[in-house]
Design a protein around this motif. Structure first.
Motif, short mmCIF file in Angstrom:
data_model
loop_
_atom_site.label_atom_id
_atom_site.label_comp_id
_atom_site.label_asym_id
_atom_site.label_seq_id
_atom_site.Cartn_x
_atom_site.Cartn_y
_atom_site.Cartn_z
N GLY A 215 0.82 -1.20 0.00
CA GLY A 215 0.00 0.00 0.00
C GLY A 215 0.85 1.26 0.00
N PRO A 216 0.24 2.41 -0.37
CA PRO A 216 0.97 3.67 -0.45
C PRO A 216 1.68 3.98 0.87
N HIS B 79 1.19 1.77 4.08
CA HIS B 79 -0.10 1.68 4.78
C HIS B 79 -0.97 0.66 4.07
N SER B 80 -1.09 -0.51 4.63
CA SER B 80 -1.82 -1.60 3.96
C SER B 80 -3.28 -1.65 4.36
N ARG C 108 3.41 13.16 -7.23
CA ARG C 108 4.23 13.06 -6.02
C ARG C 108 5.67 13.50 -6.30
N SER D 120 -5.90 -8.46 -0.35
CA SER D 120 -5.24 -7.28 0.20
C SER D 120 -4.38 -6.59 -0.87
N ARG E 157 -6.47 -4.45 -3.12
CA ARG E 157 -6.85 -3.14 -2.56
C ARG E 157 -5.67 -2.19 -2.56
N ASN E 158 -4.49 -2.71 -2.17
CA ASN E 158 -3.32 -1.84 -2.07
C ASN E 158 -2.84 -1.39 -3.44
N LEU E 159 -2.87 -2.30 -4.41
CA LEU E 159 -2.41 -1.95 -5.76
C LEU E 159 -3.34 -0.90 -6.38
N ARG F 177 -5.16 1.27 -4.66
CA ARG F 177 -4.93 2.55 -3.96
C ARG F 177 -3.66 3.21 -4.44
N ASP F 178 -2.60 2.41 -4.73
CA ASP F 178 -1.33 2.99 -5.16
C ASP F 178 -1.33 3.34 -6.65
#
Ligand SMILES: Cc1cc2nc3c(=O)[nH]c(=O)nc-3n(C[C@H](O)[C@H](O)[C@H](O)COP(=O)(O)OP(=O)(O)OC[C@H]3O[C@@H](n4cnc5c(N)ncnc54)[C@H](O)[C@@H]3O)c2cc1C
Lengths: 105, 436
Positions: A42-43, A46-47, B57, B419, B422-424, B426-427
């Motif tokens: 996560g970014p 933060h997972s 960023r 998981s 979701r993380n990929l 979000r990123d």
């Protein structure tokens, strides 16, 4: 910026020529290294969900965990950690330690 | 820069100059910011979206414009759970609002073509958006010429659903629900390279899972153009333990490669001379880079775009980068994780070039989980280094899940798969929906 870490490496690389430069081209910029990890963690580390949250993890603990993965622990980190030497692991540890603790979900 | 926005800005400047207000208003920080470098991204899937977010960023002074025809984006990752009826399409539908919130200019429009020499995108509505850098990330197109009898008009009756949008995924699931109790599902699988190497076998698994619950006498047959496939030993162990006798695989040496499709009869004609009838037929067609890249002359004869692996620039086209499924990045597979990874490297290289900093090279990672069943995950991962002008897998790292792992590990990996999704997302997109 952390270019002060990178610059000497580039200079050495230029000095020793292209063949050896290859082996020295690895960066110790924590943000660059971490870009390979954040798709899973996560970014900023933060997972969301089962993959462990590594944002704000203390450096010593981070390095201990990576050493355990190099020794074979884990379901997938055991296949990733061996690619990271001590310098890269230290840079990653500092990068993720510097991310703030996640806001509670 | 001659898109509508800049044309309006020039018109405004002319009007202001005429009234004498321009001098009074100067300095104008907003207009000044727009004179910073502009990066135009054609295609807002995993590659384009990740690149846009990373650029905001890493190069906050740059103006980043992302163009995609789709307001809503149904992801390849987890689309097999929709086919298998485990998730609604909404759970894997993402959008570009997170990017807009991060300061990306998002334009929803069909792109007619990109012009590498002008680093510009021409939109179907007549607008032209040009930048100092152009990032092309159009994904894949199907190569219908490579499969007799199959074309876009066949997709309703014989879906590809790769992933092809919510309607295509629902249609395929609907066909599974409607098929006879003792029916046969046939999937045709292309030769490498194609989008998501383990995808067809995950799909066969989750179809088998659906059949085991709802059509206990029905079966799945894979007709493959290859002799070996991604995570093969793990899939076979999973099929034997969860779906014994239900999943059959035939490969190239069995003559199983699909040569022609009889859409009306839902039949596959194989290279080996067999004619195989299906109750549900899912054709995964051979593929090539998205049209935008091919029309612009960026692709090779085989239809894929060669790139400089240090910054994913298109050789011979200054200021143009190409990312994701459209490129040749072997040995990296065509996956969302790879697309996201390449986008991080490209964004970093662009930011460093803009700042006049020396480039730094970090290892790349790909990781792909597959679900054999909702509680049974398996994975493959690899770490890569740039070696001269090639991407090379690091010897001492990478590989697949342990063949001998027990049910706790399989369950843990299924949770990690959810998981990672979701993380990929979000990123890559800045925010997003999550499947169960
Ligand atoms: C069944 C299946 C399962 C998968 N599972 C996984 C998985 O578990 N993990 C994983 O990492 N990957 C997985 N993938 C692969 C993943 O979907 C792709 O690798 C990824 O989407 C590639 O990203 P991309 O940005 O290159 O292309 P895309 O995501 O396809 O994005 C391309 C974008 O460009 C836009 N576009 C193209 N042409 C135009 C035009 N002319 N005008 C305007 N817009 C245009 C499209 O609308 C699209 O949004 C799976 C794929 C499938 C099919």
């Amino acid at each position: 910026m952390q270019s002060r870490f990178r610059l000497p490496i580039v200079l050495i690389a230029l000095a020793v020529g292209p063949a050896q430069a290859q082996a020295l081209a690895g960066t110790t910029d924590g943000a660059d290294l971490a870009a390979a990890c954040t798709g899973c963690h996560g970014p900023g580390g933060h997972s969301a969900g089962a993959v462990p949250d590594i944002a704000g993890m203390p450096v010593a603990e981070f390095e201990r965990r990576m050493a355990a993965f190099r020794d074979g622990e884990g379901t997938i980190m055991n296949r990733l950690a061996p690619a990271y030497d001590a310098a890269a692991t230290a840079a990653l540890a500092r990068y993720f330690a510097d991310r703030p603790e996640p806001a509670s979900p | 820069m001659s898109d509508g926005h800049d044309a309006r800005r020039r018109a405004l400047m002319r009007a202001l100059a005429g009234t004498g207000l321009l001098a009074a208003a100067a300095p104008m920080p907003i207009l000044g910011a727009q004179r910073g470098p502009r990066i135009v991204i054609a295609g807002g899937g995993f590659a384009g979206a990740s690149c846009a977010l990373a650029l905001r960023r890493l190069a906050p002074a740059a103006r980043v414009t992302l163009i995609d025809r789709q307001r809503e984006f149904v992801t390849g990752p987890f689309c097999n759970t929709v086919v298998g009826g485990l998730n609604p399409a909404a759970a894997i539908t993402q959008d570009h609002r997170g990017l807009a919130a991060a300061g990306v200019d998002v334009v929803h429009a069909e792109i007619e073509g990109v012009d590498p020499s002008a680093r510009a995108a021409h939109l179907a509505d007549g607008r032209r958006i040009a930048g100092d850098r152009l990032v092309v990330a159009p994904g894949i197109d199907f190569d219908y010429d490579a499969l007799d009898g199959y074309g876009p008009e066949a997709l309703d009756r014989v879906p590809a659903a790769w992933p092809g949008g919510a309607a295509a995924l629902r249609r395929l699931h609907g066909q599974l629900q409607a098929m006879p109790e003792d029916g046969r599902v046939v999937l045709t699988v292309p030769d490498n390279p194609y989008r998501c190497p383990p995808g067809p076998y995950e799909r066969a698994s989750l179809i088998a899972h659906f059949l085991a619950e709802h059509k206990p006498r029905a079966r799945v047959l894979l007709l493959d153009a290859k002799n070996h496939f991604s995570k093969e030993p793990l899939f076979r162990i999973g099929w034997d333990s969860r779906y014994p006798g239900r999943v059959e695989w035939r490969g190239r040496d069995d003559g199983a490669r699909a040569m022609a499709i009889d859409v009306a009869g839902r039949r596959v004609h194989t290279v080996g001379g067999d004619e195989i009838a299906a109750d549900v037929l899912n054709v995964i067609p051979p593929q090539r880079a998205g049209r935008l890249a091919r029309d612009a002359g960026l692709a090779d004869d085989a239809g894929w775009v060669p790139v400089n692996v240090h910054d994913f620039a298109a050789p011979g086209h200054e200021g143009v980068h190409v990312l994701g499924d459209a490129i040749r990045a072997e040995p990296m597979p065509k996956s969302a994780y790879s697309a996201h990874m390449q986008a991080q490297v490209c964004a970093r290289a662009i930011a460093q070039a803009l700042a006049g900093e020396p480039p730094g090279e970090a290892p790349l990672i790909n990781a792909c989980y597959s679900l054999v069943a909702p509680d049974y995950g398996i994975s493959v991962t690899e770490v890569y280094r740039i070696n001269g002008d090639r991407i090379a897998a690091v010897q001492q790292a990478g590989g697949t899940s342990a063949l001998a792992a027990g049910p706790d590990t399989r369950r843990a990996e299924s949770e990690y798969a959810r998981s990672l999704y979701r993380n990929l997302v979000r990123d890559s997109f800045g925010s997003g929906a999550a499947p169960g």
